[in-house]
Design a protein around this motif. Structure first.
Motif, short mmCIF file in Angstrom:
data_model
loop_
_atom_site.label_atom_id
_atom_site.label_comp_id
_atom_site.label_asym_id
_atom_site.label_seq_id
_atom_site.Cartn_x
_atom_site.Cartn_y
_atom_site.Cartn_z
N THR A 57 6.84 3.15 -1.03
CA THR A 57 8.27 3.43 -1.03
C THR A 57 9.05 2.12 -0.88
O THR A 57 8.78 1.34 0.03
N SER A 72 8.10 3.15 -14.07
CA SER A 72 6.69 3.09 -13.72
C SER A 72 6.41 1.91 -12.81
O SER A 72 7.21 0.98 -12.72
N ALA A 73 5.25 1.99 -12.14
CA ALA A 73 4.88 0.92 -11.21
C ALA A 73 3.37 0.75 -11.19
O ALA A 73 2.62 1.66 -11.54
N ARG A 81 3.96 6.98 -12.53
CA ARG A 81 5.41 7.00 -12.71
C ARG A 81 6.11 6.88 -11.34
O ARG A 81 5.53 7.19 -10.31
N LEU A 82 7.34 6.46 -11.40
CA LEU A 82 8.17 6.32 -10.20
C LEU A 82 9.12 7.51 -10.06
O LEU A 82 9.56 8.09 -11.04
N LEU A 104 12.70 4.17 -4.32
CA LEU A 104 11.73 4.27 -5.41
C LEU A 104 10.42 4.67 -4.75
O LEU A 104 9.99 4.00 -3.81
N THR A 105 9.82 5.75 -5.21
CA THR A 105 8.58 6.23 -4.61
C THR A 105 7.49 6.33 -5.67
O THR A 105 7.69 6.93 -6.72
N LEU A 106 6.36 5.72 -5.36
CA LEU A 106 5.19 5.75 -6.22
C LEU A 106 4.06 6.43 -5.47
O LEU A 106 3.73 6.03 -4.35
N PHE A 141 7.18 -3.07 -10.36
CA PHE A 141 7.78 -1.94 -11.06
C PHE A 141 8.66 -2.42 -12.19
O PHE A 141 9.15 -3.54 -12.20
N TYR A 143 12.04 -1.87 -14.43
CA TYR A 143 13.37 -1.29 -14.29
C TYR A 143 14.27 -1.83 -15.39
O TYR A 143 13.89 -2.72 -16.14
#
Length: 166
Positions: A57, A72-73, A81-82, A104-106, A141, A143
């Motif tokens: 996170t 994506s990360a 995906r994020l 942003l959570t992966l 990530f 962006y």
């Protein structure tokens, strides 16, 4: 078949990354946002066959108003995906005002089920995939703003105490 699809997804992410990496830049600092906090927690399942989940996170505060997307990360040799959400609970629309805080959570999944285990078919976990660009951070990530794409590498990530489900 699922492995073939995941491998293809990794190749797709890599090829998109390679195409964009020729034009995209990678940053460790941004003029648009500050990373306020970056954490990673590992959750071990309590149900046999359930995946181990690493949740990464990043909490970011915007320095100026802009349109922002992240898709994506890559972390720990895996990609997925994020998910983006606003810290204040309002719906994320892709537009940030100065001072807005988003997360942003992966989620990276590692399968623990034997192949063919009933109820866990098609759950092979997140794909094993190298990031499209070399970086020194722990998470990378992708962006963008409008039609521009960038990569952001975050080095300082706080590892939280693992969670073991009963």
């Amino acid at each position: 078949m699922n492995t073939v699809i995941k491998y293809s997804f990794c190749l797709l992410l890599g090829s998109l990354g390679m195409n964009h990496s020729l034009h995209a830049q990678m940053f460790t600092r941004s003029a648009t946002f500050n990373v306020q906090e970056a954490t990673m927690i590992t959750q071990f399942p309590g149900v046999q066959g359930s995946p181990v989940v690493e949740t990464w996170t990043l909490t970011m505060k915007f320095k100026k108003a802009t349109s922002f997307l992240a898709d994506s990360a890559w972390a720990g040799g895996k990609a997925d995906r994020l998910f983006l959400d606003r810290e204040d609970g309002k719906e994320w629309t892709g537009k940030a005002a100065k001072g807005d805080v988003i997360r942003l959570t992966l989620h990276l999944y590692t399968s623990t089920a034997e192949p063919g285990t009933p109820g866990f078919e098609g759950s092979a976990g997140s794909i094993v995939c190298n990031p499209p660009m070399k970086h020194q951070g722990k998470i990378l990530f992708r962006y963008g703003f409008n039609d521009l794409r960038y990569y952001f590498s975050q080095s300082a990530v706080t590892r939280q105490k693992p969670v073991y489900a009963p």
